[in-house]
Motif scaffolding. Sequence first.
Motif, short mmCIF file in Angstrom:
data_model
loop_
_atom_site.label_atom_id
_atom_site.label_comp_id
_atom_site.label_asym_id
_atom_site.label_seq_id
_atom_site.Cartn_x
_atom_site.Cartn_y
_atom_site.Cartn_z
N GLU A 1 0.83 5.24 0.30
CA GLU A 1 0.07 6.45 0.65
C GLU A 1 0.82 7.68 0.14
O GLU A 1 2.04 7.79 0.33
CB GLU A 1 -0.10 6.53 2.16
CG GLU A 1 -0.91 5.39 2.76
CD GLU A 1 -1.03 5.50 4.26
OE1 GLU A 1 -2.02 6.08 4.74
OE2 GLU A 1 -0.12 5.02 4.96
N HIS B 1 -4.20 -3.27 3.49
CA HIS B 1 -4.19 -1.96 4.13
C HIS B 1 -5.59 -1.38 4.20
O HIS B 1 -6.46 -1.69 3.39
CB HIS B 1 -3.27 -1.03 3.31
CG HIS B 1 -2.93 0.26 3.97
ND1 HIS B 1 -3.59 1.43 3.66
CD2 HIS B 1 -1.99 0.58 4.90
CE1 HIS B 1 -3.07 2.41 4.39
NE2 HIS B 1 -2.10 1.92 5.14
N ASN B 2 -5.77 -0.49 5.17
CA ASN B 2 -7.05 0.18 5.37
C ASN B 2 -7.55 0.89 4.12
O ASN B 2 -8.76 1.00 3.91
CB ASN B 2 -6.90 1.18 6.52
CG ASN B 2 -8.21 1.61 7.11
OD1 ASN B 2 -8.58 2.77 7.02
ND2 ASN B 2 -8.94 0.69 7.73
N ALA C 1 0.86 -1.19 0.00
CA ALA C 1 0.00 0.00 0.00
C ALA C 1 0.89 1.23 0.00
O ALA C 1 1.80 1.35 0.82
CB ALA C 1 -0.91 0.00 1.22
N ALA D 1 3.22 0.39 3.15
CA ALA D 1 2.97 -0.73 4.06
C ALA D 1 2.94 -2.02 3.25
O ALA D 1 2.20 -2.11 2.27
CB ALA D 1 1.65 -0.54 4.80
#
Length: 379
Positions: A251, A270-271, A249, A266
Amino acid sequence: MKAFYGDLRLGILGGGQLGRMLIQQAINYNVNIKVLDPDREAPCRKLCDEFTVGSLGDYETVYNFGKKVDLLTIEIEKVNVDALEQLEKEGVVVYPQPRIIRLIQDKGLQKQFFKENNIPTAPFMVITSQEQLKDNPFGYPYIQKLRKDGYDGKGVYKVNNEASLDNAFSEPSIIEELIDFEKEIAVIVARNERGDVSTFPVVEMEFNPQANLVEFLISPSTLSAQIQQEAELIARNIAESLKIVGLLAVEMFLTKDGKILVNEVAPRPHNSGHQSIEGNVVSQFEQHLRAIFNQPMGDTACINNAIMINLLGEQGYEGPAIYKGMEEVLKCSGVYVHLYGKALTKPFRKMGHVTIVDADREKAIEKAKFVQEILKVIA
């Protein structure tokens, strides 16, 4: 490697909600799953074939757990990498690779990797003491991040002025320029052992300012095709530079002058990818499994507008969780509730998420705001 759909034993380090959703997908492939987590009440405990209570940071615990499986993956980065490296030497397949987990555990090393590989990121400096905070090259305000153990918004501090230095972290950190961004975006990318790489479409994120957690996510993005292509290319370049096997992930910040800067990465589900369960042809959890099993990458196309809301424990409540407003929310079409199996709530604890899908983007956003207003986690 053994056939993933029959006799392969998959180990997951971490038994939280990410592991839970990974297991829910893995069940479709008949995968035998063992989980290690320090919490005997972890969300994964009832879904896996074998659940072990133990420290993720203890060498012997992780090593002994890893010897019982054929392939080891993670749902959290805070694990004993020394044990993973030894397991890898002894023939246990570890994805993502231990060297990548070690790199991403340390934000200083992570930032240095971005710099060395021409990945755009905010200007930064690695520091070892509080004294160096006074000599920062960025001016006030700026951001301080702990090099290790920061998670879900913890370990991040905004240094507004000289007076706020008293509350700054004393541990090894990075400091970076405060970015005046237009929007926060994310791209999830996957790579298998053969080197096949696939990205999910860009998503846009809104954060809870108090908890510093993703609270509201919109997919697909309505940013220009050029910006979306650039973001996906950056994510692809990171995955290929790392030669990661698994999910990553990425961001990012979109600045007000149209530049994209990578914030953090990450190496796991992931969120920012939860909406993919209902919103995309393949979910991030299936894609992670496909990648670590060295199978073809799935189709990541969006099949609908999808809005994801995190269900966080309400302030002022601590104890056995009650989901107030659940009946009203479930009356709405296109609303999918995912509860994480956590018996106890506390302020800002991730208790679940809700995805809202609709062919009409504005209607999806309207329903999402209704869910946010009505569904509360109290005690």
